[in-house]
Design a protein around this motif. Structure first.
Motif, short mmCIF file in Angstrom:
data_model
loop_
_atom_site.label_atom_id
_atom_site.label_comp_id
_atom_site.label_asym_id
_atom_site.label_seq_id
_atom_site.Cartn_x
_atom_site.Cartn_y
_atom_site.Cartn_z
N VAL A 209 3.28 -8.68 -5.48
CA VAL A 209 2.01 -7.97 -5.61
C VAL A 209 2.22 -6.57 -6.17
O VAL A 209 1.45 -6.11 -7.02
CB VAL A 209 1.29 -7.90 -4.25
CG1 VAL A 209 0.03 -7.05 -4.32
CG2 VAL A 209 0.93 -9.31 -3.77
N PHE A 210 3.26 -5.89 -5.71
CA PHE A 210 3.54 -4.53 -6.20
C PHE A 210 3.88 -4.53 -7.69
O PHE A 210 3.47 -3.64 -8.43
CB PHE A 210 4.70 -3.92 -5.41
CG PHE A 210 5.08 -2.54 -5.88
CD1 PHE A 210 4.38 -1.43 -5.44
CD2 PHE A 210 6.15 -2.35 -6.76
CE1 PHE A 210 4.73 -0.15 -5.88
CE2 PHE A 210 6.50 -1.09 -7.20
CZ PHE A 210 5.79 0.01 -6.75
N THR A 211 4.63 -5.54 -8.14
CA THR A 211 5.11 -5.57 -9.52
C THR A 211 4.05 -6.07 -10.50
O THR A 211 3.85 -5.47 -11.57
CB THR A 211 6.35 -6.49 -9.62
OG1 THR A 211 7.36 -6.00 -8.73
CG2 THR A 211 6.89 -6.49 -11.05
N ALA B 173 0.82 -1.21 0.00
CA ALA B 173 0.00 0.00 0.00
C ALA B 173 0.86 1.26 0.00
O ALA B 173 0.59 2.21 -0.74
CB ALA B 173 -0.94 -0.01 1.21
N LEU B 174 1.90 1.27 0.81
CA LEU B 174 2.79 2.43 0.85
C LEU B 174 3.53 2.60 -0.47
O LEU B 174 3.72 3.71 -0.97
CB LEU B 174 3.80 2.29 2.00
CG LEU B 174 3.24 2.51 3.41
CD1 LEU B 174 4.30 2.16 4.45
CD2 LEU B 174 2.78 3.95 3.59
N GLY B 175 3.97 1.46 -1.05
CA GLY B 175 4.67 1.54 -2.34
C GLY B 175 3.78 2.06 -3.44
O GLY B 175 4.20 2.89 -4.26
N LEU B 176 2.51 1.60 -3.48
CA LEU B 176 1.58 2.07 -4.50
C LEU B 176 1.21 3.53 -4.27
O LEU B 176 1.07 4.30 -5.22
CB LEU B 176 0.32 1.20 -4.48
CG LEU B 176 0.48 -0.24 -4.96
CD1 LEU B 176 -0.81 -1.02 -4.75
CD2 LEU B 176 0.89 -0.28 -6.43
N ARG C 30 -5.10 0.94 14.87
CA ARG C 30 -5.45 1.94 13.87
C ARG C 30 -4.23 2.76 13.45
O ARG C 30 -3.77 3.64 14.16
CB ARG C 30 -6.53 2.88 14.44
CG ARG C 30 -7.81 2.16 14.87
CD ARG C 30 -8.50 1.54 13.68
NE ARG C 30 -9.74 0.88 14.10
CZ ARG C 30 -10.53 0.22 13.27
NH1 ARG C 30 -10.21 0.09 12.00
NH2 ARG C 30 -11.63 -0.35 13.71
N VAL C 31 -3.69 2.45 12.31
CA VAL C 31 -2.60 3.22 11.71
C VAL C 31 -2.93 3.38 10.24
O VAL C 31 -3.25 2.40 9.56
CB VAL C 31 -1.23 2.51 11.86
CG1 VAL C 31 -0.15 3.31 11.15
CG2 VAL C 31 -0.88 2.34 13.34
N GLY C 32 -2.84 4.61 9.74
CA GLY C 32 -3.22 4.86 8.35
C GLY C 32 -2.27 4.24 7.36
O GLY C 32 -1.09 3.98 7.65
N MET C 33 -2.77 4.00 6.15
CA MET C 33 -1.98 3.38 5.10
C MET C 33 -0.89 4.31 4.57
O MET C 33 -0.08 3.89 3.74
CB MET C 33 -2.89 2.96 3.94
CG MET C 33 -3.63 1.64 4.20
SD MET C 33 -2.51 0.25 4.29
CE MET C 33 -3.67 -1.10 4.46
N THR C 34 -0.87 5.56 5.00
CA THR C 34 0.18 6.48 4.54
C THR C 34 1.13 6.84 5.68
O THR C 34 1.79 7.87 5.64
CB THR C 34 -0.45 7.77 3.97
OG1 THR C 34 -1.25 8.40 5.00
CG2 THR C 34 -1.33 7.46 2.78
N THR C 35 1.20 5.99 6.71
CA THR C 35 2.05 6.25 7.85
C THR C 35 3.53 6.23 7.45
O THR C 35 3.91 5.68 6.41
CB THR C 35 1.81 5.20 8.95
OG1 THR C 35 2.58 5.56 10.11
CG2 THR C 35 2.23 3.82 8.49
N GLY C 36 4.38 6.81 8.29
CA GLY C 36 5.81 6.78 8.05
C GLY C 36 6.43 5.49 8.55
O GLY C 36 5.74 4.60 9.07
N LEU C 37 7.76 5.39 8.44
CA LEU C 37 8.44 4.16 8.82
C LEU C 37 8.39 3.92 10.32
O LEU C 37 8.28 2.77 10.78
CB LEU C 37 9.88 4.19 8.31
CG LEU C 37 10.05 4.28 6.79
CD1 LEU C 37 11.53 4.24 6.42
CD2 LEU C 37 9.29 3.16 6.09
N ALA C 38 8.48 5.00 11.11
CA ALA C 38 8.41 4.84 12.57
C ALA C 38 7.03 4.34 12.98
O ALA C 38 6.88 3.45 13.82
CB ALA C 38 8.73 6.17 13.26
N GLY C 39 5.99 4.92 12.37
CA GLY C 39 4.63 4.47 12.66
C GLY C 39 4.41 3.04 12.23
O GLY C 39 3.67 2.28 12.88
N LEU C 40 5.07 2.64 11.15
CA LEU C 40 4.95 1.27 10.66
C LEU C 40 5.59 0.28 11.63
O LEU C 40 5.06 -0.81 11.86
CB LEU C 40 5.60 1.16 9.28
CG LEU C 40 5.38 -0.15 8.51
CD1 LEU C 40 3.90 -0.43 8.35
CD2 LEU C 40 6.05 -0.06 7.13
N ALA C 41 6.73 0.66 12.23
CA ALA C 41 7.38 -0.20 13.22
C ALA C 41 6.49 -0.36 14.45
O ALA C 41 6.35 -1.46 14.99
CB ALA C 41 8.73 0.38 13.61
#
Length: 208
Positions: free
Chosen positions: A174-176, A30-33, A100-111
């Protein structure tokens, strides 16, 4: 062979976590797309695995800390009850209580999301039987935990490494070649599989 199977189960659980979209690859794609970048997909894998590994390591640290002071049978029964409790919670409320974390979160939020997701799913608990079989020995009714720390660290490394490989392969595939729309036609309810796996593990500890 008796020490081979626990390591194989640790790697297998890591692979299962990697396949489960709730554990990370869905967020990476999701972040890559969203940012139209394969590099973002690669970078997303780092906090996902770090958060997951920290969650698992925290659980195993508790196992090492209390395992050396408790009777082996009591510790095994206690771990089984805890695992079955998490399985029951997942069966009743797991699909409604989400981090609840948005699909556009940063790397820290992702961790942080990865750590909380793995913890709420009881990911570390699933490793307890394998780790106990590797680093706990029963001699005259006493627990021997001399090598528990290095074995536990190795267990986290094997588990996290397997998860990283599977997560990376799925995310990039999936991304490719696909996009997130593939989930509408090719979806497996991993929550139910995970709840079943927790239940089986708890029962296995009780009857061991």
């Amino acid at each position: 062979m008796t020490t081979f199977w626990p390591w194989l189960s640790l790697a297998g659980l890591g692979a299962f976590h990697g396949v489960n979209p709730a554990m990370g690859w869905l967020f990476a794609v999701a972040l890559g797309l969203h940012r139209q970048s394969r590099r973002v997909v690669w970078l997303s894998l780092i906090p996902i695995v770090i958060g997951h590994a920290l969650s698992v390591a925290t659980v195993l640290a508790v196992v090492v800390a209390f395992g050396s002071t408790l009777d082996p049978s009591a510790f095994r029964v206690g771990a089984a009850i805890l695992i079955l409790g998490v399985a029951a919670y997942m069966a009743l409320y797991g699909h409604r209580h989400r981090v609840r974390v948005g699909m556009t979160t940063g790397l820290a939020g992702l961790a942080l999301w990865s750590f909380l997701m793995a913890t709420s799913h009881g990911a570390g608990l699933m490793l307890v039987p394998a780790v106990l079989s590797l680093c706990v020995a029963d001699h005259a009714g006493e627990l021997v935990m001399a090598s528990s720390l290095p074995v536990s660290l190795a267990a986290v490394a094997v588990h996290s490494g397997a998860m990283l490989i599977v997560t990376a392969v799925l995310s990039l595939a999936v991304f490719t070649w696909f996009d997130l729309a593939i989930l509408r036609s090719a979806w497996i309810n991993f929550d139910r599989l995970w709840t079943l796996a927790l239940g089986v593990t708890g029962v296995a500890l009780l009857i061991q």
